[in-house]
Design an enzyme around this catalytic site. Structure first.
Site, PDB file in Angstrom:
ATOM      1  N   SER A 567      21.978  30.248  -2.845  1.00 59.33           N
ATOM      2  CA  SER A 567      20.573  30.845  -2.801  1.00 59.33           C
ATOM      3  C   SER A 567      19.552  29.791  -2.781  1.00 59.33           C
ATOM      4  O   SER A 567      19.366  28.590  -2.433  1.00 59.33           O
ATOM      5  CB  SER A 567      20.671  31.950  -3.503  1.00 59.33           C
ATOM      6  OG  SER A 567      19.516  32.747  -3.102  1.00 59.33           O
ATOM      7  N   ASP A 653      22.184  39.394   5.440  1.00 55.01           N
ATOM      8  CA  ASP A 653      21.465  38.813   4.192  1.00 55.01           C
ATOM      9  C   ASP A 653      19.999  38.835   4.303  1.00 55.01           C
ATOM     10  O   ASP A 653      19.201  38.452   5.145  1.00 55.01           O
ATOM     11  CB  ASP A 653      21.607  37.485   3.944  1.00 55.01           C
ATOM     12  CG  ASP A 653      21.381  36.922   2.588  1.00 55.01           C
ATOM     13  OD1 ASP A 653      20.559  37.537   1.966  1.00 55.01           O
ATOM     14  OD2 ASP A 653      21.977  35.768   2.241  1.00 55.01           O
ATOM     15  N   HIS A 688      23.969  38.850   1.135  1.00 51.83           N
ATOM     16  CA  HIS A 688      23.981  37.832   0.173  1.00 51.83           C
ATOM     17  C   HIS A 688      25.050  37.489  -0.549  1.00 51.83           C
ATOM     18  O   HIS A 688      25.316  36.481  -1.005  1.00 51.83           O
ATOM     19  CB  HIS A 688      22.667  38.079  -0.520  1.00 51.83           C
ATOM     20  CG  HIS A 688      21.826  36.856  -1.273  1.00 51.83           C
ATOM     21  ND1 HIS A 688      21.437  35.884  -0.430  1.00 51.83           N
ATOM     22  CD2 HIS A 688      21.804  36.560  -2.434  1.00 51.83           C
ATOM     23  CE1 HIS A 688      21.076  34.878  -1.358  1.00 51.83           C
ATOM     24  NE2 HIS A 688      20.970  35.258  -2.660  1.00 51.83           N
TER      25      HIS A 688
END
Length: 716
Positions: A567, A653, A688
């Site tokens: 991320s 995501d 995610h």
């Protein structure tokens, strides 16, 4: 914590090699194995801001109907990348299988949590042998048989992805409210179960993205819904047995687009606390829990840059705030004048006050001193009386665990270090005794005496000393391979905790290091502030300087360092691959936030307005535009040699949209001048957090480790 690109997925329990963010390949499709990597078509596209024009030939990979992704060209390209990943990894499948089996063997399959009391019941959860998901149980404190109250395996049996969100038992113990996401999009559907009858109530609340808070004497729930941009702008009340269309909105955020709303109960469960805020500013309102539609009490109007959170005890307001010190203070106020705060614990340059909890006979403060976790019991009668909970190791991760009751004579505490497995203690308040209730069991065996952990400091290029936590075998050869992990954003401090998955690298001669770089708040709030906005590049410089410093100290050699991050930590991977490609032997970037400039320019994306306090607003500021452009990994890809790289993405995501890693890999394929591996693996059925089952996640970690060993010539 605000809903960010980090949010809740980077929990210590989920950390494997550092980032729990993985992806999967497409399944069930027979394709001819490719012999060369896919090449993305370049299509003319450019945009201009502040007199600067940027070419973006891979813009087309962003499906214009997003969040629906149905553009055949986009889907075919992602499938082609997945096919290339499968083709390149196929010869190493025996190694993946070997790693998976050894990682799985370290997990106690029939495991359970330590029961904890709430009211008249003891609650716990269990994994059965071979099960991907948990079962939740309770039994009467007075004695009786366990009762199964929720089975995640049953809920997940017909879906590819499953994640339990909220789990909230009513104060009287009769009802369980829970929510679930079945596709990784982070839109949860809430349901209510009658624990007396075992039946689900007809009430069903779609689209939630929040906790579920019981109010009005257990006859109603307060929740928040995800809007089109995955922001919670409301606190809404649902009365059991009534249509959702008749739910009452208690609060809606209309003033600041980037703010998000959350709700909870006070320590004595008599006040509903409704908070709104972003990454740097907050505002709180209170309403009686038994009368949620009453006129709310505004604690203090929002002031940009001032954060605060509150609790209430016996009519006194407790406030944790950074209004006069960057490391926060603790203050009190009356409900009649809630904005007039009197300091109870002053802010400190040395002690970073991160949290507090109120109990009947004492309260607890948590924080960090010189980067190490602190738990302190304090007296209501004598604020100067501080009783710290002491731990023996020099470096560790510790904090309050689940303590659901206001009247406690012992505290549940979690503890681990890089060599000590996850441990659950009861701290007996009267005696100060730490009673070990459970320590993570490793069925295949684990001897802590074989390993050593160190905390070293590396001097950065600006003279800043950056702490690093290292674990390795005592018999490791000096100068061997090293894996370096970091996150470095949103004020998240990566804990020096334990991971069984890491042992697969460590037992093969790797040292494993966590760089506590700026951007996290490991050394206090200033440490975080020095890694955001116009000081963001400190984060990247710290990471590179740590790697070079570890080489200089003899821990490893240039080119023998594998690195990973997810991320915002994936952004870090992208930057350092651009700036110092020769340092790294392998790079793993999970759902990486690499198209920073384009994302921060798109106010319609789910998280962008709330992210401007973290990264800057390039729409309004030419300076912010130029600064983000200077490091944005996608924009800074150049014609040069790059290290071997494994990149993951998630089609659903909402935090780091799939096209960021897809565009980045496409541009790398176009410009890089080497023949090193570059693999992109897109999870076509989740978001995610990657796959949701515990064994599916382990297999993906095994693939990551196999890639690293392959690229570091350590597969024999």
């Amino acid at each position: 914590m605000p809903f960010t690109r980090y949010a809740a997925f980077l929990s210590a329990a989920a950390l494997a090699l550092g980032a729990p963010l993985h992806a999967q390949t497409s399944e069930g499709t027979q394709v001819t194995q490719p012999t060369s990597p896919p090449t993305a078509e370049k299509r003319d596209h450019s945009y201009s801001h502040h007199g600067i024009t940027i070419a973006d030939p891979y813009h087309w990979l962003k499906d214009q109907s997003y969040p629906t992704v149905d553009d055949e060209d986009v889907l075919e390209h992602l499938k082609a990348e997945n096919a290339w990943f499968e083709a390149r990894m196929e010869p190493h499948q025996p190694l993946v299988d070997e790693l998976f089996e050894e990682m799985k063997a370290r997990i106690k399959e029939d495991d359970s949590t330590v029961p904890q009391r709430r009211g008249d019941w003891l609650y716990w959860s269990e994994f059965e042998e071979g099960a991907e998901y948990r079962k939740y149980y309770r039994k009467p404190v007075a004695g009786g048989d366990p009762v199964l109250i929720l089975d995640e395996n049953e809920l997940a049996k017909d879906v590819e992805y499953f994640r339990l969100g909220a789990f909230s038992v009513s104060q009287n113990g009769r009802y369980l409210a829970y929510s679930a996401d079945t596709n990784g999009s982070e839109r949860f559907t809430a349901r209510i179960k009658d624990l007396q009858t075992g039946e689900l109530l007809p009430d069903e609340i779609p689209g939630t993205l929040s906790g579920l808070v019981w109010v009005k004497n257990d006859t109603a729930l307060v929740y928040g819904t995800a809007d089109d941009n995955w922001r919670v702008h409301d606190a809404t009340m649902h009365v059991l047995g009534t249509p959702v269309s008749e739910d009452v909105e208690l609060y809606r955020e209309t003033q600041d687009e980037g703010f998000r709303v959350g709700s909870g109960l006070s320590a004595q469960e008599d006040w509903l606390i409704v908070s709104t805020g972003d990454n740097e500013t907050s505002e709180v309102r209170l309403v009686p829990a038994d009368d949620p539609t009453a006129e709310p009490i505004l604690v203090k109007p929002r002031t940009k840059g001032v954060e605060y959170d509150v609790d209430v005890r016996d009519g006194t307001l407790w406030v944790h705030t950074n209004d006069d010190h960057v490391n926060f203070r603790l203050a009190t106020a009356s409900l009649e004048t809630p904005g007039e705060w009197t300091t109870l614990i002053a802010g400190s340059d040395e002690f970073y006050l991160t949290d507090f909890d109120l109990f009947k006979d004492f309260y607890v403060t948590e924080g960090r001193l010189r980067g190490l976790d602190q738990i302190q019991l304090r007296s209501y009668a004598d604020p100067a009386l501080v009783k710290p909970v002491a731990f023996a190791e020099a470096s560790f991760s510790a904090g309050l665990d689940n303590n659901p009751e206001y009247d406690q004579d012992k505290l549940r505490i979690s503890y681990e270090s890089m060599v000590t497995p996850d441990s659950v203690y009861d701290y007996h308040v009267a005696s100060g005794e730490l009673e070990l209730l459970k320590q993570q069991e490793i069925p295949s065996g684990y001897d802590a005496g074989l390993y050593t952990t160190e905390r070293v400091e590396i001097e950065g290029r600006d003279g800043t000393m950056v702490p690093v936590s290292v674990v390795m075998r005592k018999d490791r050869d000096p100068g061997g391979p090293l894996h370096l992990y970091a996150y470095g954003a949103y004020g998240y401090a990566v804990p020096p905790g334990f991971s069984t998955s890491r042992l697969s690298l460590i037992d093969r001669g790797f040292a494993y290091a966590i760089a506590h770089i700026r951007g996290g708040d490991d050394l206090g709030r200033k440490w975080y502030l020095q890694g955001k906005l116009n000081e963001r590049t400190n984060t990247f410089n710290d990471f590179v300087d740590v790697a070079k410093g570890l080489v200089a100290k003899g821990y490893t050699e240039k080119g023998r360092i594998s690195i990973s991050g997810g991320s915002a930590g994936g952004e870090l991977m992208g930057v350092v691959a651009n700036t110092d490609p020769g340092l790294w032997g392998a790079v793993v970037a999970h759902v990486p936030f690499v198209d920073v400039l384009n994302t921060m320019l798109d106010a319609d994306l789910p998280l962008t307005p709330g992210e401007w306090p973290e990264w800057g607003n390039p729409i309004e500021s030419k300076q912010a535009f130029a600064y983000i452009l200077s490091y944005s990994p996608y924009d800074q890809v150049v014609a040069q040699d790059y290290p071997p790289m494994l990149v993951t993405a998630g089609l659903n995501d909402p935090r780091v949209t799939y096209w960021e890693p897809a565009k980045w890999v496409a541009k790398l394929r176009e410009l890089k001048t080497d023949d090193n591996e570059l693999l992109l693996k897109t999870n076509m059925g989740a978001g995610h957090g990657g796959k949701s089952g515990r064994f599916q996640s382990i297999r993906e970690t095994a693939e990551e480790v196999a890639f690293i060993l392959w690229q570091m010539d350590m597969t024999e």
